[in-house]
Scaffold this motif. Structure first.
Motif, PDB file in Angstrom:
ATOM      1  N   PHE A 264       1.108  -1.388  -0.113  1.00 51.89           N
ATOM      2  CA  PHE A 264      -0.081   0.026  -0.157  1.00 51.89           C
ATOM      3  C   PHE A 264       0.586   1.260   0.236  1.00 51.89           C
ATOM      4  O   PHE A 264       0.244   2.021  -1.057  1.00 51.89           O
ATOM      5  CB  PHE A 264      -1.083  -0.046   0.821  1.00 51.89           C
ATOM      6  N   ASP A 265       1.757   1.293   0.790  1.00 54.92           N
ATOM      7  CA  ASP A 265       2.411   2.373   1.124  1.00 54.92           C
ATOM      8  C   ASP A 265       3.481   2.422  -0.162  1.00 54.92           C
ATOM      9  O   ASP A 265       3.563   3.772  -0.806  1.00 54.92           O
ATOM     10  CB  ASP A 265       3.689   2.539   2.248  1.00 54.92           C
ATOM     11  N   ILE A 282      -1.006  12.741   0.596  1.00 58.40           N
ATOM     12  CA  ILE A 282      -1.062  10.995   0.509  1.00 58.40           C
ATOM     13  C   ILE A 282      -1.084  10.343   2.044  1.00 58.40           C
ATOM     14  O   ILE A 282      -1.143   8.852   2.316  1.00 58.40           O
ATOM     15  CB  ILE A 282      -0.523  10.139  -0.083  1.00 58.40           C
ATOM     16  N   LEU A 283      -1.117  10.755   2.976  1.00 59.44           N
ATOM     17  CA  LEU A 283      -1.348  10.399   4.316  1.00 59.44           C
ATOM     18  C   LEU A 283      -2.600  10.122   4.524  1.00 59.44           C
ATOM     19  O   LEU A 283      -3.772   9.510   4.211  1.00 59.44           O
ATOM     20  CB  LEU A 283      -0.791  11.722   5.709  1.00 59.44           C
ATOM     21  N   GLU A 341      10.913   8.806   3.330  1.00 56.37           N
ATOM     22  CA  GLU A 341      10.584   9.943   4.286  1.00 56.37           C
ATOM     23  C   GLU A 341       8.884  10.085   4.471  1.00 56.37           C
ATOM     24  O   GLU A 341       8.645  10.949   5.057  1.00 56.37           O
ATOM     25  CB  GLU A 341      10.864  10.967   3.196  1.00 56.37           C
ATOM     26  N   PHE A 342       8.129   9.439   3.551  1.00 52.80           N
ATOM     27  CA  PHE A 342       6.367   9.677   3.246  1.00 52.80           C
ATOM     28  C   PHE A 342       6.815   8.716   4.626  1.00 52.80           C
ATOM     29  O   PHE A 342       5.539   9.169   5.725  1.00 52.80           O
ATOM     30  CB  PHE A 342       5.666   8.769   2.669  1.00 52.80           C
ATOM     31  N   GLN A 347       3.887   7.774  10.483  1.00 52.29           N
ATOM     32  CA  GLN A 347       3.841   7.895  11.903  1.00 52.29           C
ATOM     33  C   GLN A 347       3.761   8.990  12.794  1.00 52.29           C
ATOM     34  O   GLN A 347       3.063   9.007  13.707  1.00 52.29           O
ATOM     35  CB  GLN A 347       5.393   7.164  12.093  1.00 52.29           C
ATOM     36  N   GLN A 348       4.570  10.008  12.306  1.00 52.95           N
ATOM     37  CA  GLN A 348       4.440  11.723  12.996  1.00 52.95           C
ATOM     38  C   GLN A 348       3.142  11.773  12.851  1.00 52.95           C
ATOM     39  O   GLN A 348       2.437  12.410  13.670  1.00 52.95           O
ATOM     40  CB  GLN A 348       5.072  13.173  11.958  1.00 52.95           C
ATOM     41  N   ALA A 349       1.964  12.033  11.183  1.00 52.58           N
ATOM     42  CA  ALA A 349       0.296  12.315  11.577  1.00 52.58           C
ATOM     43  C   ALA A 349      -0.318  10.838  12.597  1.00 52.58           C
ATOM     44  O   ALA A 349      -1.375  11.625  13.730  1.00 52.58           O
ATOM     45  CB  ALA A 349       0.239  11.964  10.662  1.00 52.58           C
TER      46      ALA A 349
END
Length: 433
Positions: A264-265, A282-283, A341-342, A347-349
């Motif tokens: 998916f990622d 895309i988050l 990077e994505f 993960q931050q989100a």
């Protein structure tokens, strides 16, 4: 004497400058002759849509300096063919969030979050745009037609082209055994067939699958090659190898990107590049985790039977899994760096918005994430968590503000605009495990 030396120096500089200009002129002249010759041989120059990278490519895929240094343009005309039980709800939410915050025009179902689970798309499923009040719409809406289609409906290219013009087409598919097991559990097929008392209802079903399928139970069309059915192939064609093969090649020529659930990622990185979007666009938050009560254990023998029963979907998945890894191999830029990077931003989100100690268990079939108490008023977090059903309701209400989906809206056919087809490709591709 001093004046003579000064004169000699000036003359020398002039000679050097003239030589430099002559060399550069010859170099550029040779470059343009070579480039023109290559364009004549290879045909029309291809349009560059490589993220924010500056490029100017010809059909032989050789990069050359771009005289305009133009960047790609954000894509906002999109048809997403929403398949069943493939993480398509999560992907639909990504696309719907993108369009909703940009005030784009959606082709949305008149009720619920699906046009139909069994019918091919038809333009008459939508209201006429003759009643459209464009005030507040995105500026790109000056083009005719809708911007996005994301709700469940079966693939029908001519009718979709009629309402969303010159769109990018994308969909998502899943490994067929996992897709079958997920559909069997989520749609509670065991309950509809009276198999809930059996130790393993899927095992019972797979002993005589055709006998059960002929009962035409709820969502029975998802119980054999459900993904190709969503993509427009009828049940009577599933056992015809050549018809299935031709359909897959046709889909390959017509879809700009087919995402793979198991990657998916990785698929989203390709989507970002294709659409010229940002990482933030895309988050996502997974829209549902199936409950343990709606899952089934599968041994190797049972898996083999399911693959044979869904052989057309196996052909579909094999083809586009190979295609995905081919696109990743040909990715312009550092794919692994962009993926890392994505995932870091993802993960931050999640850390910012999602409560990792609580889950929403209101639906017996699946559990869902919830926001942290202090993030419930965050617009960013609300948009991130919102699922396909909630987005569809919001979008439909917004479309009503534009004069659509009202009871008085007249129906009027929209003329079909043809879309250039990409050539079929039957070349064999290597599979990356």
């Amino acid at each position: 004497m001093l004046a003579f030396l000064l004169l000699v120096s000036v003359v020398s500089v002039v000679i050097m400058l003239e030589f430099e200009l002559t060399v550069n002129k010859n170099s550029w002249h040779k470059y343009f002759i070579w480039d023109h010759h290559r364009r004549v041989i290879n045909g029309t120059q291809a349009k560059c849509t490589e993220g924010n990278n500056v490029c100017n490519k010809t059909n032989d895929n050789i990069s050359v300096p771009s005289p305009t240094q133009a960047k790609c343009t954000e894509v906002d005309y999109i048809v997403f063919l929403k398949t069943h039980k493939t993480a398509s709800t999560t992907l639909a939410s990504i696309l719907e969030r993108f369009g909703y915050i940009r005030n784009l025009l959606f082709a949305v179902s008149k009720s619920g979050h699906a046009f139909s689970s069994s019918k091919l798309f038809n333009r008459n499923m939508l209201p006429s745009l003759s009643s459209l009040n464009s005030k507040g719409l995105n500026a790109s809406s000056k083009r005719t037609g809708y911007h996005l289609l994301t709700n469940h409906v079966r693939y029908n290219r001519p009718e979709m082209d009629a309402v969303i013009h010159d769109a990018k087409y994308t969909t998502i598919i899943r490994e067929p055994v996992a897709n079958f097991e997920s559909a069997f559990g989520y749609f509670e097929i065991a309950k509809h067939l009276g198999l809930t008392s059996h130790k393993n209802p899927i095992e019972t079903f797979m002993k005589t699958p055709k006998l059960f399928l002929d009962k035409h139970f709820y969502q029975w069309k998802r119980a054999k090659n459900g993904q190709l059915f969503d993509l427009g192939l009828e049940h009577e064609s599933f056992d015809d190898y050549y018809t299935v093969k031709y359909k897959i090649l046709q889909l390959d020529s017509e879809f700009d990107l087919v995402l793979i659930t198991e990657y998916f990622d990785e698929s989203l990185i390709l989507l970002k590049k294709l659409m010229c979007w940002s990482f933030e666009d895309i988050l996502y938050v997974s829209n549902g985790i199936r409950s343990a009560s709606h899952r089934y254990a599968l041994n190797d023998e049972l898996r083999a039977k399911i693959r044979e029963w869904n052989s057309a979907d196996v052909m579909l998945y094999t083809h586009f899994n190979e295609t995905l890894w081919k696109k990743i191999k040909e990715y312009e830029g550092n794919f692994d760096k962009d993926l890392a990077e994505f995932r870091s931003r993802q993960q931050q989100a999640m850390n910012k918005c999602i409560d990792d100690e609580r889950l929403n268990k209101n639906d017996r079939r699946e559990v869902k994430y919830v926001l942290k108490p202090n993030m419930k008023k965050s617009i960013f977090c609300q948009n991130l968590l919102r699922d396909d059903v909630a987005y569809t309701n919001l979008i439909r209400n917004k479309m009503k503000q534009y004069g659509l989906y009202l009871s008085s809206s007249p129906k009027k056919s929209v003329p079909i605009l043809p879309r250039a087809r990409k050539p079929h490709s039957s070349s064999r591709r290597r599979h990356r495990p």
